[in-house]
Each structure stands twice: as structure tokens, then as C-alpha cells.
Design an enzyme around this catalytic site. Structure first.
Site, mmCIF file in Angstrom:
data_model
loop_
_atom_site.group_PDB
_atom_site.id
_atom_site.type_symbol
_atom_site.label_atom_id
_atom_site.label_comp_id
_atom_site.label_asym_id
_atom_site.label_seq_id
_atom_site.Cartn_x
_atom_site.Cartn_y
_atom_site.Cartn_z
ATOM 1 N N SER A 159 0.848 -1.191 0.000
ATOM 2 C CA SER A 159 0.000 0.000 0.000
ATOM 3 C C SER A 159 0.882 1.239 0.000
ATOM 4 O O SER A 159 2.051 1.196 0.419
ATOM 5 C CB SER A 159 -0.895 0.006 1.243
ATOM 6 O OG SER A 159 -1.441 1.281 1.493
ATOM 7 N N TYR A 185 -0.055 0.233 10.733
ATOM 8 C CA TYR A 185 -0.435 -0.130 9.361
ATOM 9 C C TYR A 185 0.744 0.084 8.414
ATOM 10 O O TYR A 185 1.063 -0.786 7.595
ATOM 11 C CB TYR A 185 -1.633 0.702 8.931
ATOM 12 C CG TYR A 185 -2.084 0.437 7.505
ATOM 13 C CD1 TYR A 185 -2.626 -0.788 7.146
ATOM 14 C CD2 TYR A 185 -1.973 1.419 6.523
ATOM 15 C CE1 TYR A 185 -3.045 -1.042 5.834
ATOM 16 C CE2 TYR A 185 -2.392 1.186 5.224
ATOM 17 C CZ TYR A 185 -2.927 -0.045 4.879
ATOM 18 O OH TYR A 185 -3.337 -0.289 3.593
#
Length: 326
Positions: A159, A185
């Protein structure tokens, strides 16, 4: 030191869909496993791989939910597996290996984002455990089947969240620092990118190539369920009525567009002989240079940070992950 990040000029782009990038590719006789293959871009990935003729296996924590979601993907197999449960990962891998099938395509698509602090039974931080360690264990356990394919590809969903954090080898599980959902994350997504680098290094002599993927920002997949809708509106990801904004200049895509790079990395002959690279918008991403890092982090253009494709960090992460997963 970083991997070679040189865009190919694939002829595709941010607007391309998974169906478009796989057009003309016949996967008859190929076997694919897609984690997260019953929701969001994982479901779209499973669907187009199946439509192209592949045998598709979807491991799922909630088997009934997965079967319902895959009702329009005839022939897709569903087996139980929970990325936070090491025993279930081993059981899934053992059952697949016992079937004697080679594994041509492994798409590690499942993931969670910006969750409140949670730990698995081992005490490991939840996002790192789910997004990286679970897939590390799955991939390494399935290694014999990948070798047996005599030409396998592993696709790891990373990501643009790599911008939030590198891998903190001194405190992977937030035992000594304050927990921040996006910091955790970012660490897990950087780990995903580094994992692809090391899978490729270790596997290429055995015919295994690996790719990391940034799919774009797709807010209608369930991945953002822990985020405040007001914050998503403020960021321009949702409109005033709560509907997803589509803006390809900002990589804000549909599910069909979001799955395109994963499918391209898994199947395209344009990538034959290549691997260990980070991809987005259906091409290999350029490397972000130090002088451009601030502008990249605050913008929407393609690129990958050097820390996410650093072979030395990738090798270190593999060794740490081996110890953590025993």
C-alpha cells in the site's frame, strides 16, 4: 541499496481493470490461491483468475460467508484458514500440499487497516501479525507447491501506507512505544513490500518470482471500516453523501481498477524474467529519490520509498519472521 524500480511502459494505467489486463491470457491448468478472495479487490482477483481458467482456492476465516460471496464464481474452492491462527495456516497448507497440486499463483490479498490495538495469542501486534506474519507463514509452508509449479508468482498486497512507517525491528509489536493505528499499518505494509523482495531473491532460482502491489485507494472494500467517515470526507475520499470519490489522478479507484495491478503481476508475460519489485497502476513503480520524498509523501503520484525495497532490510525481516513464526 534498493531493487531496480524501472517502469516498463506496460500500455495500461490507473484506469485499467483486472478484466482488461488479463484479456487473452489462458490460465487453464494453473492453480491459484487468493487470500481475502471473498471481498473487495480479492474477490475481483479471484473472479477474473477463475474466468481465465485457473483453479482458484480461497482460504477464509468465515467459510460460509466466503461461499456466499463467491456464489457467482463457479468452481471456486473455499477452505478454512485464519491469518491470526498459526495452527489453521499450517492445516490449510498441509491439506493443499497433500492434494499434490502445484501452486502457480499465490495472491496474498487479505489485510486489515488502522485497527485499534489488538494482539494475537502470541502477543504480536494485530496488523503486523495479520498483514505480514500470517502471509509469511502461509507462503513458506506452501513453498514446495510453488517450486513444483516450475514457474510460480507470488503477489503481496502492500500500500501507499508505506509512507507512514518503516519496520521498527527494535519494537515490532509496540511494547515500548505508543500505539498509533496508522504507524502500525505503515509498518505492516512496508513489511509486505520487503517480503516480496526476499521471496523473489530466495525463489527465483526455483522459478518463483514475487511482486508487491499498491492497488490504489478503494474505500468501498471494508478495509476502511475502522476509520471515521467524517475523516474520509475531510480527506476527499467520500463525497458529502458518503459515496466513494473516484479520482484516478489521486489513485481513487473502483474495485475492478484496484484489482488490475494484482492480476497483472500474477499473470502478465510482460513481467517474465522480472521480480522483487513494487508495482502500481499496472506498471513497475519508480523509485522515490531522497530529494523528492517530501513531495511524494504529500502528493498522489506513483513511487516507492527506498526503505520498502531495501534488500538488506528484506533479508533481516525474513530472518526475524522465521523466528516469530517458528
Amino acid at each position: 541499496m534498493t531493487t531496480a524500480q524501472h517502469p516498463l511502459g506496460s500500455g495500461f494505467g490507473a484506469a485499467s481493470t483486472a478484466e482488461e489486463v488479463i484479456k487473452g491470457i489462458d490460465l487453464t491448468g494453473k492453480v491459484a490461491i487468493v487470500t481475502g478472495g471473498y471481498s473487495g479487490i480479492g474477490l475481483e482477483t479471484a473472479r477474473v483468475l477463475r474466468d481465465a481458467g485457473a483453479e482458484v482456492v480461497v482460504p477464509a476465516r468465515d467459510v460460509e460467508r466466503a461461499r456466499t460471496a463467491l456464489k457467482d464464481v463457479p468452481g471456486a474452492e473455499v477452505e478454512h484458514m485464519d491469518l491470526l491462527d498459526p495452527a489453521s495456516i499450517d492445516a490449510f497448507a498441509e491439506k493443499f500440499l497433500a492434494s499434490g497440486r502445484p501452486l502457480h499463483l499465490l495472491v496474498n490479498s487479505a489485510g486489515i487497516m488502522a485497527t485499534p490495538l489488538a494482539r494475537d495469542a502470541r502477543g504480536y501486534e494485530g496488523q503486523f501479525a495479520t498483514n505480514h506474519l500470517g502471509h509469511f507463514q502461509l507462503t513458506t509452508r506452501l513453498w514446495p507447491a510453488l517450486v513444483a509449479a516450475e514457474g510460480a508468482r507470488v503477489v503481496v498486497l502492500s500500500s501507499r501506507g508505506i509512507r507512514f512507517a518503516g519496520v521498527d525491528f527494535d519494537d515490532l509489536h509496540f511494547e515500548h512505544r505508543a500505539y498509533e493505528p496508522f504507524l502500525a499499518y505503515g509498518q505492516s505494509k512496508t513489511a509486505n513490500a520487503l517480503f516480496a523482495v526476499e521471496v523473489d531473491r530466495r525463489g527465483k532460482a526455483q522459478g518463483i518470482r514475487a511482486f508487491a502491489v499498491h492497488p490504489g485507494l478503494i474505500v468501498d472494500t471494508g478495509l476502511v471500516k475502522h476509520l471515521d467517515p467524517a475523516a474520509l470526507q475531510a480527506a476527499g475520499a467520500l463525497d458529502s453523501e458518503g459515496r466513494p470519490v473516484r479520482d484516478l489522478n489521486r489513485q481513487m479507484k473502483t474495485v475492478q481498477q484496484g484489482a488490475a495491478t494484482s492480476v497483472w503481476c500474477a499473470t502478465s508475460p510482460q513481467l517474465d524474467g522480472l521480480g522483487g519489485v513494487y508495482c502500481e497502476n499496472v506498471d513497475i513503480s519508480p523509485l522515490v529519490t531522497p530529494e523528492n520524498e517530501a513531495a511524494w509523501a504529500g502528493g498522489d503520484g506513483p513511487g516507492v520509498l527506498p526503505r520498502a525495497v531495501d534488500p538488506e532490510a528484506a533479508a533481516r525481516l525474513w530472518e526475524v519472521s522465521e523466528r516469530l513464526t517458528a
